[in-house]
Design a protein around this motif. Structure first.
Motif, PDB file in Angstrom:
ATOM      1  N   ASP A  39       0.927  -1.187  -0.117  1.00  0.00           N
ATOM      2  CA  ASP A  39       0.075  -0.143  -0.164  1.00  0.00           C
ATOM      3  C   ASP A  39       0.713   1.236  -0.098  1.00  0.00           C
ATOM      4  OD1 ASP A  39      -2.059  -2.003   0.297  1.00  0.00           O
ATOM      5  OD2 ASP A  39      -3.140  -0.634   1.934  1.00  0.00           O
ATOM      6  N   ASP A  40       0.175   2.192  -0.711  1.00  0.00           N
ATOM      7  CA  ASP A  40       0.529   3.560  -0.346  1.00  0.00           C
ATOM      8  C   ASP A  40       1.587   4.244  -1.370  1.00  0.00           C
ATOM      9  OD1 ASP A  40      -1.252   3.719   1.763  1.00  0.00           O
ATOM     10  OD2 ASP A  40       0.203   3.952   3.455  1.00  0.00           O
ATOM     11  N   HIS A  91      -5.685   3.323  -4.695  1.00  0.00           N
ATOM     12  CA  HIS A  91      -5.763   3.330  -3.381  1.00  0.00           C
ATOM     13  C   HIS A  91      -6.129   4.957  -3.202  1.00  0.00           C
ATOM     14  CE1 HIS A  91      -4.960   2.209   0.831  1.00  0.00           C
ATOM     15  NE2 HIS A  91      -3.919   2.900   0.964  1.00  0.00           N
ATOM     16  N   HIS A  95      -5.996   9.546  -0.611  1.00  0.00           N
ATOM     17  CA  HIS A  95      -6.102   8.894   0.672  1.00  0.00           C
ATOM     18  C   HIS A  95      -6.684   9.217   1.666  1.00  0.00           C
ATOM     19  CE1 HIS A  95      -4.219   6.206   3.772  1.00  0.00           C
ATOM     20  NE2 HIS A  95      -3.809   5.555   2.587  1.00  0.00           N
ATOM     21  N   PRO A 146      -8.410   3.428   1.596  1.00  0.00           N
ATOM     22  CA  PRO A 146      -7.387   3.869   2.625  1.00  0.00           C
ATOM     23  C   PRO A 146      -7.921   3.839   4.092  1.00  0.00           C
ATOM     24  CG  PRO A 146      -7.937   5.374   0.648  1.00  0.00           C
ATOM     25  CD  PRO A 146      -8.967   4.306   0.826  1.00  0.00           C
ATOM     26  N   HIS A 218       3.022  -2.458   3.875  1.00  0.00           N
ATOM     27  CA  HIS A 218       3.537  -0.969   3.748  1.00  0.00           C
ATOM     28  C   HIS A 218       4.939  -0.958   3.469  1.00  0.00           C
ATOM     29  CE1 HIS A 218      -0.583  -0.832   5.543  1.00  0.00           C
ATOM     30  NE2 HIS A 218      -0.742   0.320   4.753  1.00  0.00           N
TER      31      HIS A 218
HETATM   32 ZN   LIG Z   1      -3.103   3.537   2.489  1.00  0.00          ZN
END
Ligand SMILES: [Zn+2]
Length: 262
Positions: A39-40, A91, A95, A146, A218
């Motif tokens: 993620d991210d 995503h 966010h 998110p 992450h």
């Molecule tokens: Zn996230």
């Protein structure tokens, strides 16, 4: 737990446990499915994680925030990752999360879901898909919400997006309602300082349960507060490579499509 129960019932009717297990195995005739998700949109995903995955030939899903620096400054790198078979997952553009929940002091007011409308949230998610399609040329992908927040006011934004995504990488009741995993045992590991042995134990458990196992990563070796060591990650990848005849590792979009087709 439904598939496991079905296997046990079939076995009680007279088949051997071994043949029952084989006859009821889904996941392309392997013992379980594993989705590696990250993620991210982090630089370390491009610089460390994707090379590590590519070195053992495994494909994963990267849930990208369209406005993030690691996306906007490195679009050609993400395009190359997609060309190698990795999924560029959605995503959202910015966010947004609920800022009033414990530990959410980092949520800026303009990115607080409390200040959003359902329309704005779905518009931003759809625009992020357009951005990702411009990057990888693909129309099919999955969404990860998110912070796992799926509602604006009291309404889930997932129902209105059901036809825009193959699946949603979340285990909330509304995600379960729209995901194609009703007959599937789904297991989750949100990776945070786990050892390599713990990550491998989760895969072994999924193999026994004939489950879909979703890893939520992450940072890997840094770049995020929610982190795991590069060594533990590497240990997991090596185990998955060794087990490739028994464990189906694929981007989340492929696993969701497969489940949908069953
Ligand atoms: Zn996230």
């Amino acid at each position: 737990m439904q598939p496991v129960k079905l296997i046990l019932i079939a076995c009680l009717l007279g088949n051997s446990l071994l043949s029952c297990a084989q006859n009821n195995t889904n996941w392309k005739n392997k013992k379980c499915a594993v989705a590696l998700t990250y993620d991210d949109a982090l630089n370390i995903h491009l610089d460390q994680v994707i090379p590590a995955l590519d070195s053992v030939g495994l494909k994963a899903t990267f849930y990208l925030i369209g406005s993030s620096d690691a996306f906007t400054k490195r679009i050609p790198d993400w395009r190359k990752a997609a060309a190698k078979g990795h999924e560029l997952g959605n995503h959202t553009l910015f966010h947004p999360c609920y800022g009033k929940r414990p530990g959410r002091e980092w949520v800026r007011p303009e990115r607080d879901l409390n200040n959003y409308t359902l329309q704005r949230m779905t518009d931003e998610i759809k625009m992020n898909s357009v951005l990702l399609e411009a990057t990888d040329g693909k129309k099919k992908r999955t969404l990860a919400c998110p912070c796992g927040d799926t509602k604006v006011q009291d309404s889930s934004y997932l129902y209105g997006l059901k036809n825009n995504f193959v699946g949603f990488r979340d285990g909330t009741p509304d995600a379960n309602a729209v995901n194609p995993f009703a007959k599937v045992t789904v297991q989750w590991v949100t990776v945070f300082d786990n050892t390599g042995d713990q990550l491998i134990a989760a895969v072994k458990q999924a193999m026994e349960a004939n489950a879909l196992l979703v890893f939520v990563f992450h940072g890997v070796g840094g770049d995020h507060n929610i982190n795991v060591s590069a060594a533990a990650h590497r240990q997991l990848l090596q185990f998955l490579k060794q087990q490739e005849s028994q464990v189906w590792v694929a981007p989340f979009v492929e696993i969701a499509e497969y489940a949908k087709s069953k």
